[in-house]
Design an enzyme around this catalytic site. Structure first.
Site, PDB file in Angstrom:
ATOM      1  CG  HIS A 196      39.778  64.615 -51.861  1.00  0.00           C
ATOM      2  ND1 HIS A 196      39.922  63.249 -51.781  1.00  0.00           N
ATOM      3  CD2 HIS A 196      39.298  65.001 -50.651  1.00  0.00           C
ATOM      4  CE1 HIS A 196      39.574  62.834 -50.577  1.00  0.00           C
ATOM      5  NE2 HIS A 196      39.189  63.880 -49.867  1.00  0.00           N
ATOM      6  CE  LYS A 204      50.961  57.554 -45.269  1.00  0.00           C
ATOM      7  NZ  LYS A 204      52.349  57.255 -45.385  1.00  0.00           N
TER       8      LYS A 204
END
Lengths: 297, 193
Positions: free
Chosen positions: B36, B100
């Site tokens: 990322h 999650k």
């Protein structure tokens, strides 16, 4: 210990690690199943718990880690006092290295300054070994593997706590427990279990909160005041509606376990550790010859 | 149960609502912290991400007979990617993020504006989710980022998840947090008496 004993004890350590990583203990499995039955059929909570139950079965059948985060490695060991504790510590570390090679544990321990992964799970502070000599001539070796997701949502309160209006009494402690369950939402991989220590200092409080996880889920706190607190906090937490994974539902927590430590008059800590549904905790009675005699959970 | 197939179209993504239970089939790419940051810094991956899916996951991978297989592949906590995610959705044209714990305000807004959803996988279900992986089709950044942090291209079949942030600005995480917060306030007020 002679070399045969050492070899057997090393094998016992590896087997305890394997079983802990791949199989949920019976009391936890039953709690997951109970939680699943309580949820409405076809709901998101039912869906999540169905997948969780499948996962538990698959991991056991394949003898592979339930969760890829094989967690902090926490050993609680009673050993015959005639033995040398440094020898046992050495074998525990060797067992961790071997279990990592076999894939029962992920390479999960990183140097905090350089970010380098030791690749063995052994380094300063890992594994954590609580070693206690006793007068018996066998070992009791307990192990918990506690993942990072749930460890990150642990929380410590210093009472009185104005934000939640918690005073220095059991009503205040209960407010802390409910607040902790709320703060965690689904982030700790619920439905979880809370281990709580009242008192102690900042370090022994967290230590004590984790030791509560060594209790079986269905046991009864011998202190009637704490037993009542556990029941009430659990019932209230399950009315928050957070549910499995934070998807909403009836099972937010599967257990609340509370212990008390003495404190200084000036301090009143409530330390809360969160354990995820993948509650990997096992233990064994191991003979002085290094043979696993009986599983404890 | 809603079946989704990659590449995802804006229309199919916009039809999803918070709370929908889905099964995803097709190609997904893993990416966590290192990837990322790397994407956010403007680097371009060698694979086409248009209509694609990033999965916040550091899988356990083994090479058997010259082929990669995944032995554990559950989601990791997504919120760590919050500073980067919105920009990456926009630049790469992502249609879904799997992870999650949910994500924050910037990602929620990007999902609404750009037509993307957040799919919540079941935390801890490493074995069930590894079973949904039919094939490991390739890896990028294995040397640079290390195995758990690399971009793994995975072919999945009926990967189970729940939509917890949709493309209409809704977030199940926000809803559950405010509903449980109201209930908590009731309990705390009762205890004060």
């Amino acid at each position: 210990m002679n070399t045969t004993q050492q070899k057997k004890l090393l094998e016992a350590f590896i087997e305890i690690i394997r079983k802990t990583s791949a199989e949920l203990p019976k009391d936890v499995l039953e709690a997951v199943q109970r939680g699943h039955r309580a949820e409405e059929k076809g709901s998101r909570a039912d869906y999540a718990l169905g997948i969780i139950e499948n996962n538990i079965g698959l991991a056991k059948a394949k003898s592979q880690p339930l969760c890829q985060d094989t967690g902090s490695i926490l050993f609680y060991i009673h050993y015959p006092r005639k033995l040398d504790h440094s020898e046992i510590a050495k074998l525990a570390r060797k067992g961790v290295i071997a279990a990592t090679k076999k894939g029962y544990l992920r390479q999960n321990s990183v140097d905090s300054i350089t970010g380098k992964n030791s690749g063995t799970n052994v380094g300063p502070g890992s594994p954590t070994l609580h070693l206690e000599p006793w007068a018996k001539d066998h070992f009791e070796i307990r192990l918990m593997l506690k993942g990072g997701g749930c460890e990150n949502v642990g929380i410590q309160y210093s009472l009185p706590e104005g934000r939640i209006g918690a005073g220095r009494d059991l009503a205040g402690v209960k407010k802390c427990i409910l607040d902790a369950a709320f703060q965690a939402q689904g982030k700790g991989c619920g439905p979880g279990i809370l281990g709580v220590a009242i008192g102690g200092d900042r370090a022994t409080g967290y230590l004590g909160s984790k030791e509560q996880f060594l209790r079986k889920l269905g046991d009864r706190n011998p202190d009637p005041l704490l037993a009542k607190l556990e029941d009430e906090a659990l019932a209230d937490a399950n009315q928050l509606g957070i549910g499995p994974m934070g998807f909403g539902g009836k099972t937010t927590l599967m257990g609340v376990k509370v212990g008390a430590l003495n404190r200084l008059p000036a301090s009143y800590f409530v330390s809360v550790s969160y354990m995820c549904w993948a509650f990997r905790r096992q233990g064994a009675v191991v003979t002085s010859k290094g043979e696993i005699k009986k599983w404890l959970y | 149960m809603i079946q989704l197939n990659t590449p995802l179209t804006e229309e199919s993504v916009r039809s999803l609502k918070v709370g929908d239970m889905v099964e995803l089939s097709g190609i997904i790419f893993t990416g966590r912290d290192a990837v990322h940051k790397w994407l956010y810094d403007g680097n371009t991956p060698p694979m086409d991400f248009r209509g694609g899916v990033i999965y916040h996951c550091g899988p356990v991978m083994l090479k058997k007979g010259g082929r990669w297989i995944s032995t554990a592949a559950g989601p990791t906590t997504s919120i760590r990617e919050e500073p980067y995610q919105a920009a990456i959705i926009e630049r790469l044209g992502l249609r879904a993020i799997i992870g999650k714990g949910g994500m924050g305000e910037k990602t929620r807004q990007a999902c609404q504006k750009l037509g993307c959803v957040y799919l919540h996988a079941i935390g801890g279900a490493a074995q069930v989710l590894a079973e949904a992986i039919q094939e490991v089709q390739g890896v990028f950044g294995y040397e640079e980022f290390g195995s758990p942090e690399a971009i793994w291209q995975l072919k999945v079949e009926r990967f189970p998840a729940v939509v917890t942030m949709d493309a209409h600005g809704n977030s199940l995480h926000k809803e559950i947090e405010s509903a449980s917060g109201r209930k908590l306030a009731e309990f705390q007020a009762q205890a004060r008496k």
